[in-house]
Write a protein that holds these residues in place. Structure first.
Motif, mmCIF file in Angstrom:
data_model
loop_
_atom_site.group_PDB
_atom_site.id
_atom_site.type_symbol
_atom_site.label_atom_id
_atom_site.label_comp_id
_atom_site.label_asym_id
_atom_site.label_seq_id
_atom_site.Cartn_x
_atom_site.Cartn_y
_atom_site.Cartn_z
ATOM 1 N N LEU A 14 0.839 -1.197 0.000
ATOM 2 C CA LEU A 14 0.000 0.000 0.000
ATOM 3 C C LEU A 14 0.874 1.247 0.000
ATOM 4 O O LEU A 14 1.630 1.466 -0.919
ATOM 5 N N GLY A 15 0.776 2.086 1.032
ATOM 6 C CA GLY A 15 1.545 3.323 1.040
ATOM 7 C C GLY A 15 0.723 4.464 1.596
ATOM 8 O O GLY A 15 -0.234 4.264 2.346
ATOM 9 N N GLN A 16 1.064 5.670 1.198
ATOM 10 C CA GLN A 16 0.472 6.876 1.773
ATOM 11 C C GLN A 16 -0.551 7.485 0.824
ATOM 12 O O GLN A 16 -0.323 7.564 -0.378
ATOM 13 N N VAL A 17 -1.679 7.939 1.390
ATOM 14 C CA VAL A 17 -2.700 8.667 0.637
ATOM 15 C C VAL A 17 -3.053 9.919 1.418
ATOM 16 O O VAL A 17 -3.363 9.845 2.614
ATOM 17 N N ARG A 18 -3.000 11.048 0.758
ATOM 18 C CA ARG A 18 -3.364 12.317 1.398
ATOM 19 C C ARG A 18 -4.753 12.735 0.948
ATOM 20 O O ARG A 18 -5.023 12.850 -0.251
ATOM 21 N N ILE A 19 -5.627 12.983 1.923
ATOM 22 C CA ILE A 19 -6.988 13.427 1.653
ATOM 23 C C ILE A 19 -7.100 14.906 2.015
ATOM 24 O O ILE A 19 -6.864 15.293 3.162
ATOM 25 N N GLY A 20 -7.452 15.729 1.059
ATOM 26 C CA GLY A 20 -7.721 17.135 1.316
ATOM 27 C C GLY A 20 -9.218 17.332 1.462
ATOM 28 O O GLY A 20 -9.987 16.917 0.591
ATOM 29 N N VAL A 21 -9.652 17.958 2.544
ATOM 30 C CA VAL A 21 -11.074 18.039 2.824
ATOM 31 C C VAL A 21 -11.372 19.327 3.577
ATOM 32 O O VAL A 21 -10.506 19.881 4.260
ATOM 33 N N THR A 22 -12.592 19.818 3.424
ATOM 34 C CA THR A 22 -12.995 20.997 4.170
ATOM 35 C C THR A 22 -12.990 20.698 5.661
ATOM 36 O O THR A 22 -13.159 19.554 6.087
ATOM 37 N N GLU A 23 -12.825 21.741 6.449
ATOM 38 C CA GLU A 23 -12.630 21.579 7.890
ATOM 39 C C GLU A 23 -13.782 20.841 8.568
ATOM 40 O O GLU A 23 -13.557 19.953 9.395
ATOM 41 N N GLY A 24 -15.010 21.202 8.234
ATOM 42 C CA GLY A 24 -16.153 20.607 8.913
ATOM 43 C C GLY A 24 -16.204 19.103 8.742
ATOM 44 O O GLY A 24 -16.322 18.344 9.710
ATOM 45 N N LEU A 25 -16.103 18.633 7.494
ATOM 46 C CA LEU A 25 -16.177 17.197 7.230
ATOM 47 C C LEU A 25 -14.934 16.476 7.756
ATOM 48 O O LEU A 25 -15.022 15.367 8.278
ATOM 49 N N GLY A 26 -13.780 17.117 7.625
ATOM 50 C CA GLY A 26 -12.555 16.479 8.083
ATOM 51 C C GLY A 26 -12.509 16.302 9.591
ATOM 52 O O GLY A 26 -12.284 15.194 10.095
ATOM 53 N N TYR A 45 -6.428 -2.255 6.481
ATOM 54 C CA TYR A 45 -5.236 -2.271 5.622
ATOM 55 C C TYR A 45 -4.050 -1.715 6.416
ATOM 56 O O TYR A 45 -3.743 -0.524 6.342
ATOM 57 N N PRO A 46 -3.362 -2.565 7.191
ATOM 58 C CA PRO A 46 -2.278 -2.100 8.065
ATOM 59 C C PRO A 46 -1.136 -1.409 7.327
ATOM 60 O O PRO A 46 -0.428 -0.609 7.910
ATOM 61 N N GLY A 47 -0.937 -1.705 6.055
ATOM 62 C CA GLY A 47 0.144 -1.075 5.313
ATOM 63 C C GLY A 47 -0.188 0.300 4.773
ATOM 64 O O GLY A 47 0.637 0.934 4.120
ATOM 65 N N LEU A 48 -1.385 0.789 5.057
ATOM 66 C CA LEU A 48 -1.834 2.069 4.520
ATOM 67 C C LEU A 48 -1.553 3.201 5.501
ATOM 68 O O LEU A 48 -1.704 3.036 6.713
ATOM 69 N N GLU A 49 -1.143 4.346 4.976
ATOM 70 C CA GLU A 49 -0.963 5.558 5.776
ATOM 71 C C GLU A 49 -1.861 6.645 5.187
ATOM 72 O O GLU A 49 -1.887 6.850 3.973
#
Length: 305
Positions: free
Chosen positions: A90-102, A117-121
């Motif tokens: 797996l690896g790293q995934v960056r999620i950009g989200v508005t403050e309220g939902l995040g 998925y233990p290999g996910l960041e």
């Protein structure tokens, strides 16, 4: 001919607009960045940037190169992921989200994905603004409006509702609230109008034609805290207000609906790790529809008469 490695500096300068910003992101010096850009321009025999007070901007030649440079970068990223599958699935995934939902929804619900998925960041960039995929600020972006860029693939993530909330203390010491007409007699909490990052956040007049807004903030979390402190009425997503034991709904038959859209770059949407996160977010919002859409039996889409 030019060095293909110079394109990395070209892309970063386009995205940041500043030599020092590129140097910081790439852990080098601004002189090194400048040298790579000079080498690229000499190799191509054309000027790629012009410097303005607001930073470096692409020339027409730079714009022409941009599409090809991004395509090469996408190919390299996909190749890197394919080759790394044998080492780390797996690896790293960056999620950009508005403050309220995040802050108010996703942060406490991503644990299931990470356990599965233990290999996910996961990096959650939760801020009161839009996060750019095209500038590589995120791999997946969740926004209030549907993106229109050709390089992106997007879909509706979910509809959600916003309602009125206030503290019991405020309601106890304020004029009675029996119907919509009573709302004009109350104090309101809202956004700073000239700093709104989306017109979708202009929703006060859906409830009250002339609201007396006495406290404004660019942060929905700050608005929630102000409502807790008894400052006035706040318009909050149901997934925030309904879960706050220090707030209670006001005129729950009144609410508005908005949408969250999810998007990613077309090339990266073929990524295994990104697809896992993408599918999880869709399933999560489907599972939580009662919370996202709960509360209220009426609807206010325009300013009342």
């Amino acid at each position: 001919m030019f060095d293909w490695g110079d394109l990395r500096y070209f892309l970063e300068l386009h995205r940041t607009g500043r030599l020092l910003a590129v140097a910081k992101r790439m852990n080098t010096t601004h002189a090194t960045v400048s040298r790579h850009i000079d080498n690229l321009e000499k190799g191509l025999g054309t000027q790629l940037f012009v410097q303005h007070t607001g930073g470096y901007q692409l020339t027409p030649a730079g714009q022409a190169l941009l599409q090809h440079a991004e395509a090469m970068e996408n190919t390299a990223l996909l190749a890197q992921e394919v080759l790394s599958q044998g080492v780390s699935p797996l690896g790293q995934v960056r999620i950009g989200v508005t403050e309220g939902l995040g802050n108010g929804f996703l942060a406490q619900r991503l644990g299931g994905l990470l356990k599965q998925y233990p290999g996910l960041e996961v990096e959650l960039v939760s801020v009161p603004r839009f996060v750019s995929i095209t500038n590589r600020e995120a791999d997946i972006a969740i926004t209030l409006e549907q993106p229109s860029a050709d390089l992106l693939i997007s879909r509706l993530l979910t509809r959600y509702r916003l309602s009125l909330y206030a503290s019991p203390e405020y309601l106890h010491q304020s004029p009675p609230l029996r119907n919509r007409e009573d709302l004009s007699k109350h104090q309101w909490i809202g956004y700073v109008d000239d700093l709104l990052f989306s017109q979708e956040l202009m929703f006060h007049h859906s409830f009250c034609r002339h609201p007396q807004v006495i406290f404004r903030s660019t942060s929905v979390s700050a608005q929630q805290q102000a409502a807790r402190a008894g400052v006035g009425l706040a318009i909050l997503p149901n997934f925030v207000g309904a879960c706050d034991s220090q707030l209670q709904p006001v005129l729950p038959e009144l609410f508005i609906e908005r949408s969250y859209w999810m998007s990613a770059r077309r090339e990266l949407h073929r990524s295994v790790r990104l697809r896992l996160v993408w599918d999880y977010l869709l399933a999560l919002c489907e599972q939580e529809q009662a919370l996202l859409m709960g509360g209220g039996v009426g609807r206010t889409e325009s300013a009342p008469e």
